[in-house]
Design an enzyme around this catalytic site. Structure first.
Site, PDB file in Angstrom:
ATOM      1  N   CYS B  83       0.832  -1.204   0.000  1.00  0.00           N
ATOM      2  CA  CYS B  83       0.000   0.000   0.000  1.00  0.00           C
ATOM      3  C   CYS B  83       0.873   1.263   0.000  1.00  0.00           C
ATOM      4  O   CYS B  83       1.555   1.552  -0.967  1.00  0.00           O
ATOM      5  CB  CYS B  83      -0.974  -0.039   1.167  1.00  0.00           C
ATOM      6  N   HIS B 195      -3.729  -5.043  -0.351  1.00  0.00           N
ATOM      7  CA  HIS B 195      -3.399  -5.580   0.974  1.00  0.00           C
ATOM      8  C   HIS B 195      -3.458  -7.101   0.936  1.00  0.00           C
ATOM      9  O   HIS B 195      -4.523  -7.673   1.167  1.00  0.00           O
ATOM     10  CB  HIS B 195      -4.391  -5.053   2.013  1.00  0.00           C
ATOM     11  N   GLU B 197      -2.532  -9.115   3.085  1.00  0.00           N
ATOM     12  CA  GLU B 197      -2.899  -9.632   4.417  1.00  0.00           C
ATOM     13  C   GLU B 197      -4.407  -9.633   4.620  1.00  0.00           C
ATOM     14  O   GLU B 197      -4.901 -10.209   5.588  1.00  0.00           O
ATOM     15  CB  GLU B 197      -2.188  -8.816   5.506  1.00  0.00           C
TER      16      GLU B 197
END
Lengths: 257, 213
Positions: B83, B195, B197
């Site tokens: 990001c 992202h 994650e």
């Protein structure tokens, strides 16, 4: 092809337990937030929202543990709402693994809180929840007012003006709930959702009133929402997220499989 | 024991990144959140997640000494930017009244232009670009291993990177009439706008690929 419209199941959590009778087949513990979150994740939920409805402040800490446990196992965005009143509340939830917090009553009583929060933590994690009721009478132009306390207390604030102001203050997303429709299963208040969505340039989540999967598609196509939130239709095992996505896809909406 | 260190400059939500890495890491990996520059420099691999406004991010990176750690790591070890951890790698960002970046990639971070319209429906697209969008690899890179073309990843951003050297673009994503660079790669560095994650299976695969890279 491009950005998918999102489906967000919402779970009410009371003192660390999911309430409102989630009813999955073969679930060992229907109140365990981690297990329920995992189910929704497997079904293809695009995000999860946890609403902390814990009444006693002593039990509030349990929400932090719930978020930690879920974030350790489910790798999709998590939003936490309910009782977010101070900067410290936001910090704790983000540190526990939440990606966004949803601010409702605290924004109404102290709008600058939204400004401070978005400047400090970034707009991407600040959702402002707007509970609105139609206040215009038949024949008048449509008008909605912001309510607090589960739709019981009027604030005198025009919902559309409020939505614009919250975006000016840095809200990265708006969660718009029709208190007229909430719990009725008659579908979203589509004019409300559409009016707000067209008035602001941030994503809008439609909420309140979903009773069928068609209602979810209506929220996107007619309500112009970027995401749709629902609780009971998924919890009671009537429909899976995947079925909801199929209905949306059949109506030409882009979804994530 | 090998270590992957997540750079902590006091702003990002690192819990998600660290949990996701722990989830995919083999037993011989130790995932640490690094606040001490000298210790991070000893890690085998670096993950640099960023959040919030870029001006504030760069200021904090300089204050905490992390800017030097990043500059150093960019030249010598496997490095994954996430990001804002991608955006800060460019020369300059339009955000925060104009912000200088690390200049690892020559180019500019630009804001999505408004109004941004959907080329098919003609409808106005919202900014931030938030949600699950598709990523198309432009060339085979070890970090894309096992990730089908057009897989969806989770995005939240209002600015996108526009590098001068298009050969650095490892992946693209459509938004409106734009095909913006959603991943850049060169040598030991891979950086993405999305992202991983928070991107379920596709994201976890990418993180696992990073540890195996």
């Amino acid at each position: 092809m491009g950005l998918a419209k999102r489906i967000i199941p919402c779970l009410d959590v009371d003192a660390g337990r999911v309430v409102k009778g989630v009813n999955f087949v073969n679930i060992r513990d229907a109140g365990d937030p981690v297990e329920i979150a995992r189910r929704y994740d497997e079904q293809g939920a695009d995000e999860l929202t946890f609403l902390d409805i814990t009444a006693s402040s002593d039990a509030r800490d349990t929400m932090v543990h719930v978020v930690e446990a879920v974030a350790g196992e489910v790798f999709i965005p998590l939003t936490v709402g309910g009782g977010i009143r101070k900067m410290e509340d936001i910090r704790r939830m983000l540190n526990a693994g939440a990606d966004k917090v949803s601010i409702n009553t605290a924004a109404v009583f102290n709008p600058e809180f939204v400004q401070e929060a978005s400047q400090h933590f970034g707009s991407q994690c600040i959702v402002v929840a707007i509970d609105a009721k139609q206040v215009s009478l038949a024949g008048e132009p449509l008008r909605w007012e912001v309510f607090t306390h589960g739709g019981r207390k009027p604030t005198g604030i025009d919902a559309i003006d409020w939505a614009k102001r919250m975006v000016d203050y840095g809200a990265g997303e708006l969660l718009v709930t029709s208190m007229d429709r909430d719990g009725t299963r008659q579908g979203f208040d589509l004019p409300l959702t559409r009016t707000i969505s067209e008035a602001v340039n941030v994503p809008v989540i439609a909420s309140g009133g979903v009773g069928t999967l068609e209602h979810l598609a209506d929220g996107v196509l007619e309500g112009k929402a970027e995401a749709v939130l629902a609780a009971s239709i998924f919890h009671f095992g009537e429909f899976t997220i995947r079925q909801a996505k199929q209905v949306m896809a059949d109506r030409g909406i882009e979804v994530r499989w | 024991m090998k270590t992957v260190s997540i750079i902590d400059y006091g702003m990002s939500n690192l819990h998600s990144v660290s949990k996701a890495l722990e989830h995919v890491a083999e037993k011989n990996w130790q995932v640490t959140i690094g606040q001490d520059p000298s210790r991070i420099l000893q890690a085998d691999k670096i993950v640099f997640p960023g959040q919030g406004a870029i001006g504030n991010c760069m200021t904090l990176l300089h204050q905490t000494g992390m800017a030097e750690v990043i500059r150093h790591s960019l030249s010598n070890k496997p490095f994954l930017g996430l990001c804002l951890g991608l955006q800060t790698l460019l020369t300059f960002s339009e955000e925060s009244g104009g912000t200088k970046g690390f200049d690892w990639a020559t180019g500019t971070v630009r804001r999505f232009e408004e109004p941004l319209l959907d080329p098919h429906s003609g409808e106005r697209l919202k900014i931030p670009h938030m949600g699950w969008n598709q990523v198309y690899a432009t060339w085979p890179h070890p970090l894309w291993k096992g990730i089908p073309q057009g897989s969806r990843f989770y995005f939240v951003h209002s600015y996108y990177v526009d590098p001068q050297d298009s050969q650095m673009i490892a992946g693209t994503t459509p938004y409106g009439n734009l095909q913006f660079a959603s991943a850049l790669a060169r040598d030991n560095v891979f950086a993405v706008q999305f992202h991983p994650e928070k991107s379920q299976q596709a994201g976890l695969t990418l993180l696992k690929n990073f540890l195996e890279w």
